[in-house]
Design a protein around this motif. Structure first.
Motif, PDB file in Angstrom:
ATOM      1  N   GLN A 388       0.817  -1.202   0.056  1.00 44.16           N
ATOM      2  CA  GLN A 388      -0.079  -0.003   0.073  1.00 44.16           C
ATOM      3  C   GLN A 388       0.926   1.155  -0.033  1.00 44.16           C
ATOM      4  O   GLN A 388       0.608   1.961  -0.791  1.00 44.16           O
ATOM      5  CB  GLN A 388      -0.891   0.262   1.191  1.00 44.16           C
ATOM      6  CG  GLN A 388      -1.949  -1.046   0.899  1.00 44.16           C
ATOM      7  CD  GLN A 388      -2.861  -1.082   2.496  1.00 44.16           C
ATOM      8  OE1 GLN A 388      -3.076   0.099   2.909  1.00 44.16           O
ATOM      9  NE2 GLN A 388      -3.406  -1.949   2.934  1.00 44.16           N
ATOM     10  N   ILE A 389       1.973   1.371   0.996  1.00 45.10           N
ATOM     11  CA  ILE A 389       2.841   2.263   0.802  1.00 45.10           C
ATOM     12  C   ILE A 389       3.587   2.640  -0.478  1.00 45.10           C
ATOM     13  O   ILE A 389       3.712   3.698  -1.077  1.00 45.10           O
ATOM     14  CB  ILE A 389       3.793   2.236   1.966  1.00 45.10           C
ATOM     15  CG1 ILE A 389       3.339   2.067   3.449  1.00 45.10           C
ATOM     16  CG2 ILE A 389       5.103   3.248   1.881  1.00 45.10           C
ATOM     17  CD1 ILE A 389       4.368   1.734   4.549  1.00 45.10           C
ATOM     18  N   ASN A 393       3.227   5.763  -2.817  1.00 48.60           N
ATOM     19  CA  ASN A 393       4.455   6.456  -3.291  1.00 48.60           C
ATOM     20  C   ASN A 393       4.572   6.847  -4.826  1.00 48.60           C
ATOM     21  O   ASN A 393       4.935   7.969  -5.099  1.00 48.60           O
ATOM     22  CB  ASN A 393       5.878   5.578  -2.723  1.00 48.60           C
ATOM     23  CG  ASN A 393       5.994   6.115  -1.232  1.00 48.60           C
ATOM     24  OD1 ASN A 393       5.609   6.842  -0.616  1.00 48.60           O
ATOM     25  ND2 ASN A 393       6.834   5.095  -0.627  1.00 48.60           N
ATOM     26  N   ARG A 394       4.112   5.513  -5.523  1.00 43.98           N
ATOM     27  CA  ARG A 394       4.093   5.905  -6.882  1.00 43.98           C
ATOM     28  C   ARG A 394       3.033   6.732  -7.337  1.00 43.98           C
ATOM     29  O   ARG A 394       3.279   7.732  -8.235  1.00 43.98           O
ATOM     30  CB  ARG A 394       3.779   4.440  -7.547  1.00 43.98           C
ATOM     31  CG  ARG A 394       4.934   3.445  -7.635  1.00 43.98           C
ATOM     32  CD  ARG A 394       4.945   2.450  -8.504  1.00 43.98           C
ATOM     33  NE  ARG A 394       3.633   1.498  -8.195  1.00 43.98           N
ATOM     34  CZ  ARG A 394       3.670   0.439  -7.502  1.00 43.98           C
ATOM     35  NH1 ARG A 394       5.080   0.160  -6.904  1.00 43.98           N
ATOM     36  NH2 ARG A 394       2.781  -0.215  -6.995  1.00 43.98           N
ATOM     37  N   GLU A 395       1.968   6.775  -6.605  1.00 42.48           N
ATOM     38  CA  GLU A 395       0.924   7.702  -7.049  1.00 42.48           C
ATOM     39  C   GLU A 395       1.371   9.099  -6.519  1.00 42.48           C
ATOM     40  O   GLU A 395       1.244  10.122  -7.286  1.00 42.48           O
ATOM     41  CB  GLU A 395      -0.440   7.420  -6.127  1.00 42.48           C
ATOM     42  CG  GLU A 395      -1.201   6.217  -6.642  1.00 42.48           C
ATOM     43  CD  GLU A 395      -1.574   6.674  -8.194  1.00 42.48           C
ATOM     44  OE1 GLU A 395      -2.191   7.767  -8.367  1.00 42.48           O
ATOM     45  OE2 GLU A 395      -1.494   5.544  -8.792  1.00 42.48           O
ATOM     46  N   LEU A 589      -3.722  11.626  -0.426  1.00 49.07           N
ATOM     47  CA  LEU A 589      -2.501  10.443  -0.435  1.00 49.07           C
ATOM     48  C   LEU A 589      -1.482  10.448   0.635  1.00 49.07           C
ATOM     49  O   LEU A 589      -1.159   9.429   1.195  1.00 49.07           O
ATOM     50  CB  LEU A 589      -2.038  10.435  -1.943  1.00 49.07           C
ATOM     51  CG  LEU A 589      -2.858  10.010  -3.053  1.00 49.07           C
ATOM     52  CD1 LEU A 589      -2.188  10.224  -4.320  1.00 49.07           C
ATOM     53  CD2 LEU A 589      -2.834   8.515  -2.814  1.00 49.07           C
ATOM     54  N   GLU A 590      -1.110  11.794   0.954  1.00 49.58           N
ATOM     55  CA  GLU A 590      -0.116  11.988   1.924  1.00 49.58           C
ATOM     56  C   GLU A 590      -0.585  11.646   3.158  1.00 49.58           C
ATOM     57  O   GLU A 590       0.139  10.895   4.001  1.00 49.58           O
ATOM     58  CB  GLU A 590       0.508  13.569   1.899  1.00 49.58           C
ATOM     59  CG  GLU A 590       1.592  13.857   2.882  1.00 49.58           C
ATOM     60  CD  GLU A 590       2.685  13.008   2.584  1.00 49.58           C
ATOM     61  OE1 GLU A 590       3.475  12.592   3.402  1.00 49.58           O
ATOM     62  OE2 GLU A 590       3.008  12.830   1.366  1.00 49.58           O
ATOM     63  N   ILE A 594       0.918   8.448   6.018  1.00 50.55           N
ATOM     64  CA  ILE A 594       1.270   8.509   7.217  1.00 50.55           C
ATOM     65  C   ILE A 594       0.785   7.607   8.232  1.00 50.55           C
ATOM     66  O   ILE A 594       1.233   6.961   9.075  1.00 50.55           O
ATOM     67  CB  ILE A 594       0.928  10.043   7.850  1.00 50.55           C
ATOM     68  CG1 ILE A 594       1.903  11.086   6.956  1.00 50.55           C
ATOM     69  CG2 ILE A 594       1.300  10.351   9.131  1.00 50.55           C
ATOM     70  CD1 ILE A 594       1.303  12.427   7.139  1.00 50.55           C
ATOM     71  N   LYS A 595      -0.857   7.426   7.936  1.00 49.04           N
ATOM     72  CA  LYS A 595      -1.337   6.403   9.000  1.00 49.04           C
ATOM     73  C   LYS A 595      -0.681   5.302   8.630  1.00 49.04           C
ATOM     74  O   LYS A 595      -0.889   4.045   9.489  1.00 49.04           O
ATOM     75  CB  LYS A 595      -2.859   6.625   8.344  1.00 49.04           C
ATOM     76  CG  LYS A 595      -3.682   7.709   8.896  1.00 49.04           C
ATOM     77  CD  LYS A 595      -4.994   7.854   8.543  1.00 49.04           C
ATOM     78  CE  LYS A 595      -5.827   9.052   9.017  1.00 49.04           C
ATOM     79  NZ  LYS A 595      -7.353   9.104   8.377  1.00 49.04           N
TER      80      LYS A 595
END
Length: 987
Positions: A388-389, A393-395, A589-590, A594-595
């Protein structure tokens, strides 16, 4: 790839060039890409490189005139491009400046040079050839070309034009020789006509001489009859002169015998002469022609043997090359087989280790099964979170790049919209102006000026020929007049002096002829003047048409550009991006990232307590071993496939070697047969030469016999002359005696003297005196009717026949010269085909290897006709993965582009350069094929500097250097980018 000079572009400086006001562009070694939105001016960098390297074609520079290269908003009113080049340790600076008057100044290391000197240095550095700059549309043009047009690319690379020039020169020489043969044949025809005329004159002269002889015979007979009558009267008075008369009679008898003998000898001499001529003619007919034919066959056979020997030499060379290829293929096969053994051993070894590690892992896992199950659950959760991370990141990278790009793009689009509106207004005005010029051009085109000019010039050439002919006739007439105006003038036919009446008649006739010719000359000159005025008018119209055509040549492109700009303007207006929505997505997205990171930290802490270090190490080792095994198995499969490919190649090479051996045997058999035939020709020729010499000896005997008879005849003539002198002495004594006899004897003496003045001839004793008088009048009348006679016609015929022989010999020499020129043309054709095939085979090999190496398929170049390669078509075929072998015309769009690019790369390999520039050559490729082409360009960049103008992301990722181009207000700007660093920053 052969060695390329160590030449490298270091820096490009632009000032007021096209859309650039000022720009400094540093270049690195290897692979450089130039990126930017449409209309930003990135292709102008390519134009600037072409300009500073000496390009003069406005089409290549994408300008209608040279002053269009200067930035329209430049204050300095000039444009300049400067390029720094490194050659080894040496740095060379080239620059080229253009002002508003179109004047160009070139400099090398700040020293002013001519354009030709700059171009010469660029060629020496290898920076510019026919194929290292690939502009927009070059790939499409190759795809759309007919097979014959594609073949011309090979022609250019092989330097076929040089052979064409040589062949044209040889053809010109052949045309000259044919023209000479035509001229000499005309002379031959005139000579033959002159010979026929002289033969008629000789026949007339022979008839004249026969009539003169007949006239003299009649007169002699009449005189003899009168002498006989007087002799009968005075016979009684000649007794005392009997002894003298008897002596005279004896001498005359002896003289007649000698004359008869001389006559017989002359008849025999004439018969011998005729026989000699017949024998010589037979000798030529029987042996001469055969000998000439055999000599011709000998030459043809020898040439055939030489040609076949040269072919065998070429076959030997091809056989050596194939043997070398076979040796290399066999060596490669051995290498691959050795690799396979090594791979198999390593795979077996890794297999054993895998079993041991798996067994140990089971033991460890059994000992900590409960903890492992919990750890496995945590690991799965961690893996899901990491995915998911990574996805977020890609997005994020995409959205950040999208936002940055969108902001710049929106700014550029607004500027571009203003620029497009200004440009459309400007082009609309130009189009209206060109439309008016086009109307004028259509009026001139309706006159069909090219056809009219050809017709007028053909008529002019005809009139010039007439004028020369008339001038020649005038000169001839004036010379004839000059000759006739002399007091004593000779007849042009018989060389006898003309009487005054005839001379005046001819003089008057020639003067009238001269007046007529001068009138005709004036008419021809007048016609020529009028024709020259028409030609000048037509040429002026044609020049005006060409000028209008040049001015209007841009009309179609201008209209097309207007349409494209209008479409582009609408597209730009509808393409402005909504920036706020992108920013909102970025914030969302940011927060989500973080979550997920917080949840990942808690799980990692829990996993650390449960997981066994030993089991982790074993799993890592297990994964490592499996990866190594997969890699070795992949390499094993690749080597096995390579061996299959090599086996096919070895089979093909051996088949080719076998075919070459068969062809050599056929040629050797042919040479052996021709040698046997050659020996037979030589033996037959030797026999004919012997027979001809034997016959020639017999003719020589006849000639000797004839010469002996001539000597004998001359001796008899000398004896006859002595007798005649003796007769004269006796006749003198008789005449002195007859003075005493009286009038009768005096009359008799007069008659005898008159008889002596006539030529010796046979008397016509069968005619009476009355018949003789009638016959004499008839002969005199016939002589008067004949008129002037050319008594020298027989001598003139001999001279004309000798001249005729010279003309025939000249024709023979010209025919030999013509055959030599034809032979040269044939040799040029053979050499041209050899050079073409050498170039074609090299490019075909490059094409096949390149396609296999980079794209994993099979490709082939073929000719439509191998018997006539330089006029055949070039067929490009390829077998893409999963598809059958097909022609480029039958492929999909991406496959066509890929295949055409491979063809271009094969050409680049044939004539390598230190620099290659491609302008959006990859535009039609999909992602997979783009990556393949990018890999190929990356491979090329190891040995040459590659500069690519592109939008293709796959190509951009492979670059060593990225140069970005943007448009702001009235100028293009350059931005240097490091793609990898930007992506990392975004993550």
């Amino acid at each position: 790839m052969t060695a390329i000079p160590m030449v490298e572009l270091k820096e490009l400086k632009l000032k007021n060039f096209k859309s650039f006001k000022k720009a400094n562009i540093p270049f690195r070694k290897g692979f450089t890409v130039i990126v930017g939105p449409n209309g930003s001016g990135k292709s102008n960098i390519l134009d600037s490189l072409l300009f500073v390297l000496g390009e003069t074609s406005m089409r290549s520079l994408r300008a209608s005139r040279i002053t269009d290269l200067i930035n329209s908003n430049a204050r300095e009113k000039y444009g300049k491009v400067e390029l720094k080049i490194k050659r080894g340790k040496e740095t060379i600076t080239l620059s080229r400046t253009i002002d508003m008057k179109g004047k160009s100044i070139c400099r090398i290391n700040d020293e002013q040079k001519s354009l030709s000197e700059l171009v010469s240095l660029v060629k020496e550095l290898g920076l510019r050839n026919a194929h290292n700059f690939i502009a927009q549309g070059d790939v499409t043009r190759i795809i759309e070309m007919s097979p014959e047009q594609r073949r011309t690319i090979i022609d250019e690379l092989a330097g076929i034009k040089e052979f064409e020039l040589k062949r044209e020169e040889a053809q010109k020489n052949l045309d000259k020789v044919n023209e000479k043969i035509k001229d000499v044949n005309l002379v031959l025809g005139e000579r033959l006509k002159r010979l026929e005329e002289l033969q008629r004159e000789r026949e007339q002269a022979e008839r004249y001489q026969k009539l003169v002889k007949r006239r003299d015979a009649i007169k002699a007979t009449m005189l003899k009859k009168e002498i006989d009558s007087i002799n009968a009267e005075i016979e009684r008075n000649k007794q005392k002169l009997k002894k003298s008369l008897e002596l005279l009679e004896k001498k005359e008898g002896l003289a007649n015998k000698i004359k008869k003998r001389i006559k017989e000898l002359k008849e025999k001499i004439d018969a011998l002469a005729n026989k000699i001529m017949e024998e010589q003619s037979k000798l030529f007919e029987e042996y001469g022609k055969q000998i000439e034919e055999l000599n011709s066959k000998l030459k043809v056979t020898e040439q055939q043997i030489i040609a076949r020997k040269e072919l065998i030499e070429r076959l030997d060379q091809q056989e050596e090359e194939l043997a070398e290829e076979l040796k290399n293929a066999l060596e490669q096969k051995k290498v691959e087989e050795k690799k396979i053994e090594e791979y198999k051993q390593k795979i077996a070894s890794i297999g054993k280790e895998l079993e041991e590690v798996e067994s140990k892992l089971i033991e460890v896992e059994e000992a900590a099964k409960d903890s492992e199950e919990k750890a496995l659950g945590i690991e799965n959760k961690l893996k899901a979170l990491e995915e998911q991370i990574e996805e977020i990141n890609r997005e994020l990278v995409k959205k950040q790049k999208l936002l940055s790009s969108a902001e710049k793009e929106n700014e550029m689009r607004k500027e571009r919209i203003a620029e497009l509106e200004r440009r459309i207004e400007e082009l609309t005005k130009q189009r209206d102006k060109l439309s008016k010029l086009k109307e004028q051009m259509q009026v001139l085109e309706g006159k069909n000026l090219d056809s009219l000019l050809r017709s007028l010039k053909a008529r002019e050439k005809e009139l010039i020929g007439n004028e020369r002919e008339i001038l020649t006739k005038i000169e001839q007439t004036k010379e004839a007049l000059s000759s006739l105006e002399k007091v004593k003038t000779k007849c042009p036919l018989c060389e006898s002096t003309l009487d005054e009446a005839k001379r005046k008649s001819l003089l008057e006739k020639k003067k009238k002829g001269l007046v007529f010719l001068e009138q005709k000359l004036n008419e021809t000159k007048k016609a020529l003047r009028e024709l020259s005025e028409k030609i000048a008018s037509a040429e002026a119209d044609l020049e005006k048409l060409n000028e209008l055509s040049r001015e209007c040549s841009a009309y179609k492109e201008l209209t097309k550009e207007l349409k494209e700009l209008s479409i582009l303007l609408e597209k730009e207006k509808h393409s402005l991006i909504d920036l706020e929505s992108i920013k909102a997505e970025l914030n969302k997205l940011e927060n989500e990232r973080i979550k997920i990171k917080e949840r990942k930290a808690l799980l990692l802490e829990e996993l650390g307590k449960l997981k066994s270090d030993e089991a982790t190490l074993l799993r890592e080792r297990l994964a490592e071993l499996k990866h190594k095994k997969e890699l070795l198995e992949h390499n094993l499969t690749s080597s096995e496939q390579r061996i299959k490919s090599l086996d096919e190649e070895i089979k093909k090479i051996r088949t080719k070697i076998q075919k070459l051996a068969e062809e050599k045997r056929e040629n050797e058999t042919f040479i052996e047969e021709r040698n046997k035939a050659l020996q037979k020709f030589k033996e037959r020729l030797a026999k004919l030469e012997i027979k001809r010499n034997e016959r020639a000896e017999s003719i020589k005997g006849l000639i000797n016999k004839k010469e002996n008879m001539l000597i004998h005849a001359e001796k008899l003539s000398s004896e006859l002359e002595s007798l005649e002198n003796e007769k004269k002495l006796i006749e003198k004594e008789i005449n002195n005696a007859r003075l005493e006899i009286g009038k009768s004897e005096v009359r008799l003496t007069d008659l005898e003297e008159e008889l002596k003045n006539l030529p010796k001839t046979q008397l016509l004793t069968e005619l009476t005196a009355k018949e003789l008088k009638k016959e004499l009048a008839k002969v005199e009348k016939e002589l008067a009717a004949i008129g002037p006679v050319n008594l020298k016609a027989a001598e003139a015929i001999k001279e004309e026949e000798a001249s005729l022989l010279e003309v025939k010999e000249k024709i023979q020499k010209l025919e030999e010269e013509r055959e030599a020129v034809l032979d040269m043309i044939r040799k040029i054709e053979i050499k041209r085909n050899e050079v073409f095939m050498e170039c074609f085979n090299a490019i075909r090999k490059n094409f096949s290897n390149m396609f296999y190496k980079f794209f994993g398929g099979y490709a082939e170049l073929k000719l439509t006709d191998y018997n006539e390669p330089t006029s055949a078509g070039l067929i490009i075929e390829a077998k893409h993965k999963g598809k059958a072998l097909q022609s480029i015309d039958s492929m999909s769009g991406g496959e066509k582009t890929l295949t055409a690019l491979t063809f271009i790369f094969a050409i680049l390999l044939y004539k390598p350069a230190p620099l290659y520039v491609l302008d959006e050559a990859d535009a039609a490729l999909d992602e997979i094929n783009s990556e393949k082409v990018a890999s190929a360009l990356k491979e090329f960049s190891k040995k040459a500097q590659i500069i690519v103008i592109t939008h293709n992301q796959a190509v951009i990722k492979k670059a060593d250097q990225i140069i970005g181009v943007t448009m702001s207000k009235d100028k293009s700007s350059v931005i240097g980018l490091d793609l990898e660093q930007k992506i990392l920053e975004g993550a």
